[in-house]
Design a protein around this motif. Sequence first.
Motif, PDB file in Angstrom:
ATOM      1  N   ILE A  39       0.842  -1.210   0.000  1.00 28.08           N
ATOM      2  CA  ILE A  39       0.000   0.000   0.000  1.00 28.08           C
ATOM      3  C   ILE A  39       0.870   1.250   0.000  1.00 28.08           C
ATOM      4  O   ILE A  39       0.644   2.189  -0.776  1.00 28.08           O
ATOM      5  N   ILE A  40       1.895   1.256   0.846  1.00 23.83           N
ATOM      6  CA  ILE A  40       2.712   2.470   0.959  1.00 23.83           C
ATOM      7  C   ILE A  40       3.421   2.750  -0.366  1.00 23.83           C
ATOM      8  O   ILE A  40       3.413   3.869  -0.872  1.00 23.83           O
ATOM      9  N   VAL A  41       4.013   1.691  -0.944  1.00 30.27           N
ATOM     10  CA  VAL A  41       4.742   1.902  -2.202  1.00 30.27           C
ATOM     11  C   VAL A  41       3.769   2.342  -3.295  1.00 30.27           C
ATOM     12  O   VAL A  41       4.085   3.223  -4.107  1.00 30.27           O
ATOM     13  N   GLN A  70       4.527   5.732  -5.085  1.00 30.15           N
ATOM     14  CA  GLN A  70       5.117   5.633  -6.424  1.00 30.15           C
ATOM     15  C   GLN A  70       4.104   5.668  -7.562  1.00 30.15           C
ATOM     16  O   GLN A  70       4.447   6.060  -8.671  1.00 30.15           O
ATOM     17  N   LEU A  71       2.898   5.198  -7.340  1.00 29.57           N
ATOM     18  CA  LEU A  71       2.009   4.966  -8.478  1.00 29.57           C
ATOM     19  C   LEU A  71       0.881   5.983  -8.598  1.00 29.57           C
ATOM     20  O   LEU A  71      -0.096   5.737  -9.295  1.00 29.57           O
ATOM     21  N   ARG A  72       0.984   7.126  -7.909  1.00 30.14           N
ATOM     22  CA  ARG A  72      -0.051   8.131  -8.093  1.00 30.14           C
ATOM     23  C   ARG A  72      -0.029   8.631  -9.528  1.00 30.14           C
ATOM     24  O   ARG A  72       1.031   8.829 -10.112  1.00 30.14           O
ATOM     25  N   VAL A  73      -1.230   8.827 -10.065  1.00 33.69           N
ATOM     26  CA  VAL A  73      -1.369   9.237 -11.447  1.00 33.69           C
ATOM     27  C   VAL A  73      -0.899  10.693 -11.566  1.00 33.69           C
ATOM     28  O   VAL A  73      -0.896  11.420 -10.574  1.00 33.69           O
ATOM     29  N   PRO A  74      -0.439  11.126 -12.736  1.00 34.52           N
ATOM     30  CA  PRO A  74       0.022  12.520 -12.862  1.00 34.52           C
ATOM     31  C   PRO A  74      -1.036  13.512 -12.397  1.00 34.52           C
ATOM     32  O   PRO A  74      -2.221  13.333 -12.662  1.00 34.52           O
ATOM     33  N   GLY A  75      -0.600  14.512 -11.691  1.00 33.59           N
ATOM     34  CA  GLY A  75      -1.509  15.552 -11.215  1.00 33.59           C
ATOM     35  C   GLY A  75      -2.075  15.270  -9.839  1.00 33.59           C
ATOM     36  O   GLY A  75      -2.643  16.153  -9.201  1.00 33.59           O
ATOM     37  N   LEU A  76      -1.928  14.029  -9.360  1.00 32.61           N
ATOM     38  CA  LEU A  76      -2.490  13.682  -8.049  1.00 32.61           C
ATOM     39  C   LEU A  76      -1.463  14.013  -6.973  1.00 32.61           C
ATOM     40  O   LEU A  76      -0.718  13.160  -6.519  1.00 32.61           O
ATOM     41  N   ALA A  77      -1.468  15.297  -6.575  1.00 30.70           N
ATOM     42  CA  ALA A  77      -0.549  15.727  -5.528  1.00 30.70           C
ATOM     43  C   ALA A  77      -1.007  15.144  -4.197  1.00 30.70           C
ATOM     44  O   ALA A  77      -2.137  14.663  -4.077  1.00 30.70           O
ATOM     45  N   TRP A  78      -0.124  15.191  -3.186  1.00 34.28           N
ATOM     46  CA  TRP A  78      -0.465  14.580  -1.895  1.00 34.28           C
ATOM     47  C   TRP A  78      -1.752  15.161  -1.337  1.00 34.28           C
ATOM     48  O   TRP A  78      -2.570  14.453  -0.779  1.00 34.28           O
ATOM     49  N   MET A  79      -1.913  16.486  -1.474  1.00 38.71           N
ATOM     50  CA  MET A  79      -3.089  17.110  -0.878  1.00 38.71           C
ATOM     51  C   MET A  79      -4.327  16.964  -1.771  1.00 38.71           C
ATOM     52  O   MET A  79      -5.362  17.563  -1.503  1.00 38.71           O
ATOM     53  N   ALA A 105      10.858  -1.155  -6.114  1.00 37.66           N
ATOM     54  CA  ALA A 105      11.411  -2.196  -5.252  1.00 37.66           C
ATOM     55  C   ALA A 105      12.282  -1.590  -4.165  1.00 37.66           C
ATOM     56  O   ALA A 105      12.343  -2.091  -3.042  1.00 37.66           O
ATOM     57  N   LYS A 106      12.947  -0.472  -4.501  1.00 36.30           N
ATOM     58  CA  LYS A 106      13.829   0.135  -3.514  1.00 36.30           C
ATOM     59  C   LYS A 106      13.008   0.736  -2.371  1.00 36.30           C
ATOM     60  O   LYS A 106      13.359   0.583  -1.200  1.00 36.30           O
ATOM     61  N   VAL A 107      11.899   1.404  -2.708  1.00 39.81           N
ATOM     62  CA  VAL A 107      11.022   1.930  -1.661  1.00 39.81           C
ATOM     63  C   VAL A 107      10.521   0.779  -0.796  1.00 39.81           C
ATOM     64  O   VAL A 107      10.540   0.840   0.433  1.00 39.81           O
ATOM     65  N   GLY A 108      10.105  -0.293  -1.475  1.00 36.49           N
ATOM     66  CA  GLY A 108       9.595  -1.454  -0.747  1.00 36.49           C
ATOM     67  C   GLY A 108      10.635  -2.014   0.199  1.00 36.49           C
ATOM     68  O   GLY A 108      10.337  -2.324   1.357  1.00 36.49           O
TER      69      GLY A 108
END
Lengths: 621, 303
Positions: free
Chosen positions: A188-190, A194-203, B18-21
């Motif tokens: 979930i964390i990765v 890493q996989l947020r779509v372009p434009g999806l900022a944290w906020m 993988a590195k983050v993981g």
Amino acid sequence: MSSHEPGFIRKYIFSTDHKVIGIQYALTSLAFLFVGLMLMLMMRWQLANPGQPVPVVGGALESLLGEPAGEGKISADLYNSFGAMHGTIMIFLGVVPLVFGAFANYLVPLQVGAADMAFPKLNMLSYFLYLIGGIIMLVSFFVPGGAAQAGWTSYPPLATIIPTDGQIYWLVAMVFLITSSLLGSINIIVTVIQLRVPGLAWMRLPFFVWSEFVTAFLLLLAFPPMEAGAVLQLMDRLAGTSFYMPHGLILSGQPATGLSGGGSPLLWQHLFWFLGHPEVYVLILPAMGIVTEVIANNTRKPIWGYRALVGSALAIGFLSMVVWAHHMYVTGMGTGISMFFQTTTTIISIPSVIIMTCLMLSLWGGSIRFSVPMMFAIAFLPMFGIGGLTGLPLAFTMSDVALHDSYYIIGHFHYVVAPGTIFAVFAGIYYWFPKVTGRHMNQSLGYLHFWGSLVCMNLIFFPMLFQGLGGMGRRMSDGGYIYSAAHPSNEGAIGSLSDAVMQLNGVIAWSALALAAFQLPFIFNFFYSAFAGRRVESDNPWQATTLEWQTPTPPPHGNFAQEMFVYREPYAYSLCHSAQAETPTPESSAAVGEFVDFETQNQSIAAAATDELLVNQVSPA
Amino acid sequence: MKIPYTTEIREDTGLYNAKVGMWLFLASEAMLFGALFSAYVFLRIGAWEGEWPHGLLNIPIGAFNTLVLITSSLTVAMSWTSLKMGDLQRYRRFQFVTLICAAAFLGIKGWEYFDKFSHYEIWLNDPLTSKEYPQLAGHSADGDQPVSSVIGHIEGIGPFQTLASLQESGASAVEIHPDAFHYRLSARQQAERRKAERSLGAEGAREAAEEHASVRIDVSRIARMSAFVPRHGTFFATYFTLTGLHALHVLGGALMFAFILWPGARMWRDDPERYTNSVEVTGLFWHFVDLVWIFLFPVIYLL
């Protein structure tokens, strides 16, 4: 997408698709919730009618479990097993896999616009480790001596000296479950990082994603100490070490033999509660996330105080790691240490209250749709509120000493988890069911399920608060009869449990049965609607804004049909083009390119609205 | 369907998945070993005065094993660098050394374990004094103090024996060769005795040899007998649990390296960057395991 269709087994059993794994998690954990519910019903029967054979299932119990269920009665040993396993199953096999394994697995990749989780194979492994852990737990009922009996907290030395192999099964199963949740949380964390779509900022992340993100960190960091504790307890059991066995231990009046001594039972309590308390927030944070999504959608307006919500979730995450010893006030801690944990415990109620306040204020001025998910979400607020407020007296040593290990505690934490988290889970199931299956659940059955559950939950758990204040202890297999005024040996004794307190056992038992009965419409609704419910008319039947609704229904392998770009906050319901993301077109890209700086500087809804107006002005060109 | 950032780097984080993981996994591992170290501290602080053993572990061997692991960390780093430079042969040679180091570490550890398993402590019903038995001089700070337990090697007896197994075998007495020092002496007392022994020279050596002559103990006088196994006491329970868990990590890391080196090597042809990344990520794990040992060694062997 692969060129040829995978077979049934690859597609539905050994699938690496996060949505299939999410559904596997959901079905398995709902089944475990049902098992936990059944255990609870039998226990409530025993408490209301101590020593009476269990009706209907008594014979089956005896033939399944043998001696401990002789004549269909629940012996004290069996009651202890049921108590320990009810807690374990509900928490570690039911609710956590449901809110984290099922909901996070299914929704987080969708809500961040990803095609799948970052590590799909680990995801599959995570589910199967969970399944193996669950099977080991269930098998432990049938080993000689029965399942674990020392409560869901498994305090040694009791847990170590109880003569049943069930405890070993419990520990081994916990190691499987911990490994499973470790893989899940990394995934979930990765995925979020890493996989947020372009434009999806944290906020711009939906609050549900934030809540699961913090939850994942809690699981990642709080579970290993308990795993260490479980390894040490296994060593005590199997290798005869004395990690938790002190010098001079007396068992049944005899000095313990064959032990080196020198350990400390308190060590387990520290290691266990280092997990145990963050675990509470593992149960409640995703529930808050689900409720936030449902409330935003059904009030048709942005969530009030999005940034405060995110900040509070993060604060809860940090603080939950430093409150664990408030479960241990009666162990004889020094006053200095107690003071520290009282302080942190009272501080952690602040972010929780902020979240509840934000959610309540979000209702203000909304054009509320009282759909079934919304009913559950609204009910969550006061129910969790009661759970939270009844926790305050437990935060302070002076009042906790009186209430510790009483039914008051049981009432308190069940209010948090049962009408709290589980109501949120129901809200989530009714809310996302159309996306997952392409069909609606039946509304009338849903309302029946809701009102029945709401009334019964309160009839079960509110009396427990009174019972606890009346002095009833939490682990008595006879429902407190031996300490009651009705017991012959207590005639005229001061402080014995009054008739009124004892009669509540009956109220609770009947309400529990009614609660179980009110789950039948849900179970029927769930399976019937999955195959024969009303079909959804669009991919976005609730007119929601977040990304998961912009997929085909049900979402195919790989999720999104086109490339997405996120332009807005998650709950921009006040805008005419409210969907969070769109497929970039030359016009929209140009429009956004022009105003993107403006938007990042001004996160307020007003600014976004202006932006949207400008976009609309530009678009026709 | 393709998951992005499996090899290419995401701009805002500067990392591939993988590195983050792996870093997250290491955070979790740090909590696991952190909890075990905390448990160690908790139990040691709670131990009764003078109960915590000193000088039971073989420090030179432990130090050598530390060296072996550090060497392996170096070769892992070198092998990754070699892959980065596209030199598969060099990578293979370095990783081969890594695996040899891992095997050496585990072998030495296993030997240490076995040595402990056949080393005994006997607790007596009634204490002896070193006045009667000069062999036990190293077992008490001065000759007058009673010796309630004897540690050493027992003649003609295998590992893992207990009082119960001794009684079962029908033996009436055991011959134990006492160690030079008892672990209840503090590290300072042990050092002082060692120094005194050395200053006595040749005569001291003869005396010491005399001291090491065996003591005959009747089985009926034994209250408890245990090899240096986990159930011996809290110290060995902690020692075996921590080093055992660490050894499992070493084994796991070595197996991963071996997999990448041999069956997994096909990936080098198809996707050399991803192959290099897998070595880097496993290397991170390896360095972490190495680091855990660098904490374990002083904490358990030296303190």
